[in-house]
Scaffold this motif. Structure first.
Motif, short mmCIF file in Angstrom:
data_model
loop_
_atom_site.label_atom_id
_atom_site.label_comp_id
_atom_site.label_asym_id
_atom_site.label_seq_id
_atom_site.Cartn_x
_atom_site.Cartn_y
_atom_site.Cartn_z
N ASP A 125 -51.90 -11.11 -14.24
CA ASP A 125 -50.53 -10.20 -14.65
C ASP A 125 -49.66 -10.52 -14.00
O ASP A 125 -48.89 -10.63 -14.79
CB ASP A 125 -51.12 -9.20 -14.24
CG ASP A 125 -53.09 -8.47 -15.33
OD1 ASP A 125 -52.77 -9.66 -15.84
OD2 ASP A 125 -53.55 -8.10 -14.89
N ALA A 126 -49.27 -10.64 -12.96
CA ALA A 126 -48.02 -10.15 -11.97
C ALA A 126 -47.33 -11.93 -12.48
O ALA A 126 -45.90 -12.12 -12.53
CB ALA A 126 -48.61 -10.95 -10.07
N MET A 127 -47.95 -13.08 -12.67
CA MET A 127 -47.50 -14.81 -13.02
C MET A 127 -46.88 -14.16 -14.85
O MET A 127 -45.57 -14.88 -14.63
CB MET A 127 -48.52 -15.68 -13.19
CG MET A 127 -49.14 -16.11 -11.49
SD MET A 127 -50.43 -17.45 -11.26
CE MET A 127 -51.29 -16.63 -11.64
N ASP A 128 -47.67 -13.62 -15.38
CA ASP A 128 -47.35 -13.07 -16.87
C ASP A 128 -46.10 -12.89 -16.74
O ASP A 128 -44.80 -12.87 -17.31
CB ASP A 128 -48.68 -12.90 -17.47
CG ASP A 128 -49.72 -13.52 -17.68
OD1 ASP A 128 -49.20 -15.15 -17.99
OD2 ASP A 128 -50.59 -13.34 -18.38
N THR A 149 -47.98 -11.42 6.93
CA THR A 149 -47.71 -12.72 6.51
C THR A 149 -48.05 -12.91 5.16
O THR A 149 -47.00 -14.20 4.55
CB THR A 149 -48.70 -13.01 7.64
OG1 THR A 149 -49.54 -13.48 7.61
CG2 THR A 149 -47.80 -13.32 8.94
N ARG A 150 -48.41 -12.47 4.69
CA ARG A 150 -48.59 -12.92 2.81
C ARG A 150 -47.32 -12.14 1.86
O ARG A 150 -47.47 -11.95 1.33
CB ARG A 150 -50.19 -12.14 2.66
CG ARG A 150 -51.46 -12.55 3.63
CD ARG A 150 -52.34 -12.09 2.64
NE ARG A 150 -53.04 -12.70 1.53
CZ ARG A 150 -53.71 -12.50 0.30
NH1 ARG A 150 -53.51 -11.35 0.29
NH2 ARG A 150 -53.51 -13.13 -0.56
N ASN A 151 -47.04 -11.08 2.44
CA ASN A 151 -45.48 -10.96 2.06
C ASN A 151 -45.19 -11.50 2.15
O ASN A 151 -44.85 -12.68 2.82
CB ASN A 151 -45.15 -9.88 2.74
CG ASN A 151 -45.89 -8.14 2.87
OD1 ASN A 151 -46.83 -8.20 2.02
ND2 ASN A 151 -45.87 -7.50 3.54
N ASP A 161 -40.86 -20.69 -7.15
CA ASP A 161 -41.23 -19.64 -5.86
C ASP A 161 -42.49 -18.71 -5.75
O ASP A 161 -43.33 -18.99 -5.42
CB ASP A 161 -40.25 -20.10 -4.31
CG ASP A 161 -39.23 -18.73 -4.29
OD1 ASP A 161 -39.04 -18.47 -5.95
OD2 ASP A 161 -39.00 -18.12 -3.55
N MET A 162 -41.67 -18.04 -6.15
CA MET A 162 -42.79 -16.63 -6.22
C MET A 162 -44.15 -17.35 -7.14
O MET A 162 -45.53 -16.81 -6.65
CB MET A 162 -42.20 -15.18 -6.59
CG MET A 162 -43.55 -14.23 -6.78
SD MET A 162 -43.51 -13.71 -5.37
CE MET A 162 -42.01 -12.58 -4.76
N LEU A 163 -43.89 -17.17 -8.57
CA LEU A 163 -44.72 -18.24 -8.92
C LEU A 163 -46.87 -18.92 -8.60
O LEU A 163 -47.26 -19.27 -8.64
CB LEU A 163 -44.96 -18.49 -10.58
CG LEU A 163 -43.79 -17.81 -11.55
CD1 LEU A 163 -43.04 -18.61 -12.91
CD2 LEU A 163 -45.50 -17.12 -12.53
N TYR A 169 -52.19 -18.33 -4.27
CA TYR A 169 -53.62 -16.69 -3.93
C TYR A 169 -54.61 -16.67 -4.42
O TYR A 169 -55.30 -16.66 -4.28
CB TYR A 169 -52.02 -15.46 -3.59
CG TYR A 169 -51.84 -15.65 -2.49
CD1 TYR A 169 -51.49 -16.35 -1.41
CD2 TYR A 169 -50.64 -13.95 -2.74
CE1 TYR A 169 -50.51 -16.57 -0.22
CE2 TYR A 169 -50.01 -14.26 -1.20
CZ TYR A 169 -49.79 -14.85 0.13
OH TYR A 169 -48.80 -15.09 0.73
N SER A 170 -54.15 -16.78 -5.94
CA SER A 170 -55.17 -16.79 -6.77
C SER A 170 -56.17 -17.81 -6.83
O SER A 170 -57.95 -17.16 -6.79
CB SER A 170 -54.50 -16.54 -8.42
OG SER A 170 -53.71 -18.08 -8.90
#
Length: 440
Positions: A125-128, A149-151, A161-163, A169-170
């Motif tokens: 959902d976040a990636m969409d 450190t995961r933030n 980069d966030m995607l 992570y997924s």
């Protein structure tokens, strides 16, 4: 006095040790098995904190329980109902820190503007969302004990980069664990600054600190978000920020019987003040850096809080600098036993008692008269220094840090530079610091 410390990692070890050295009785519960050797040979520990409640009860108004984390608020509330004197936080405080969406809602309720923030429990959902919206966002996981450190602070305007990170992570998430719980908060430009104070259940003590954390591992703001690699603190200059942020929270904290330190982290820019997150507990290493500016010992401060005898906290003028000292593999746990655990801690010739007092150790122990590294990650402690300005405080902290000798010791070498050259002056320009309060 009698003090019972309760936490997972013995984060307040230096504070407890100071209390014990000044003649108070101290017992500490350490929940994390890997950290049960922290301050081994230096503090009395207990395997069951509930078994020590009668010991505290027998001390009457001389008995105080200190909670370290923002995850045991319900237990604190219950102990207060039973008549115990408890400093740490409350269930309400836990929620302020752990549930970022709730924390932002509370900030809006007291009149603060907040950055757009979006909650997710599925990476897909976040990636969409990012594919449709783009832009820079800050990834923050909910939960007081979630690994910092995961933030991640997004760098690319198209969210590439966030995607990529969320995709990783997924793919790496085990199928048998709970769904992720995180937010994507709109990235804001400005000065990052914190404001903190002690609340006694009814009111704030009168000393308010302003702090500038340096969260990344390397100098120049590179590397992992560790939580904190060093900080500049002052008890002067925070009044306007406090009035706009923490002060309006007093009725909410009072209703929840909150008793302890609370800090709000902010971005300040030309448009105003933007709250990011709460710390509803002692800060680490914040408590040690603040202590460098205290003109009275912790037992005096705690007695005032639980007894509600005074709102005055005696503090010194000027600034304090704290430099976090670490060894590999900090900020991670993997490989610590092989890399650095059990290493000797030595001091250069000329180290004075005053210099030792400016060292607030964390993951250390005493074995056969030798101080050694202990614990779980290689977080050795913090070297502190004070001065009339940021430059003097930083110089003193680094002088103390250089007196410590440990194999593979690491620390940032630029704590305070951006505060001295940019941040403080920018806050003055925007009208958030009265130049008569303090000079950087």
């Amino acid at each position: 006095m009698r003090f019972l410390g309760i936490g997972e990692f013995n984060d307040l070890a230096a504070l407890y040790h100071g209390l014990a050295k000044r003649g108070h009785e101290v017992r500490v519960f350490i929940g994390d098995e890997a950290c049960q050797d922290v301050f081994g040979g230096m503090l009395q520990t207990t395997p069951d904190w509930r078994a020590e409640l009668e010991w505290i009860h027998q001390a009457g108004d001389q008995g105080i329980i200190l909670f370290e984390s923002a995850s045991m608020g319900k237990e604190q509330d219950e102990l207060r109902r039973q008549g115990f004197q408890v400093i740490g936080g409350s269930a309400y405080g836990d929620r302020l820190e752990a549930d970022r969406t709730f924390g932002q809602e509370v900030c809006r309720s007291i009149g603060l503007r907040t950055a757009a923030s979006h909650s997710f429990t599925r990476y897909a959902d976040a990636m969409d969302f990012l594919k449709k919206r783009g832009g820079r966002y800050v990834l923050k996981f909910n939960g007081a004990n979630s690994p910092r450190t995961r933030n991640y602070i997004g760098e690319m305007e198209d969210s590439a980069d966030m995607l990529a990170l969320l995709t990783m992570y997924s793919h790496a998430a085990p199928a048998d664990v709970d769904e992720p719980d995180f937010v994507l908060m709109e990235y804001l430009q400005g000065v990052e600054v914190g404001v903190g104070a002690y609340f006694n259940g009814d009111d704030f003590l009168d000393a308010v600190c302003i702090d500038f954390e340096h969260k990344r591992f390397f100098a120049g703001e590179l590397g992992e978000l560790t939580g904190e690699m060093g900080t500049i603190v002052s008890y002067r200059g925070a009044r306007k920020l406090f009035a706009a942020t923490l002060a309006p929270l007093a009725p909410l904290l009072r209703a929840s019987a909150y008793c302890g330190y609370i800090n709000i982290n902010l971005i300040v820019n030309e448009a105003g003040v933007w709250p990011l997150e709460f710390t509803s507990r002692f800060g680490y290493p914040g408590f040690a850096i603040c202590e460098a500016l205290h003109a009275e010992p912790w037992e005096s401060i705690f007695s005032k809080m639980v007894g509600k005898t005074s709102l005055h906290l005696k503090t010194q003028e000027g600034f304090a600098c704290g430099v976090v000292l670490t060894v590999p593999p900090f900020p991670y746990r993997l490989g610590y036993a092989e890399l650095s655990k059990g290493e000797p801690i030595c001091f250069r010739p000329g180290m004075t008692p005053a210099d030792h007092a400016r060292l607030h150790f964390a993951e250390v122990a005493e074995q056969h008269g030798q101080l050694v590294t202990s614990g779980a990650t290689g977080y050795i402690g913090v070297a502190t220094g004070t001065g009339k300005n940021v430059e003097d405080a930083s110089r003193e902290a680094y002088r103390v840090a250089r007196m410590v000798v440990i194999p593979n010791l690491r620390y940032r070498t630029d704590i305070g530079e951006r505060v001295r050259t940019r941040d403080w002056q920018q806050l003055e320009t925007w009208g958030w610091i009265d130049s008569r309060d303090a000079q950087p």
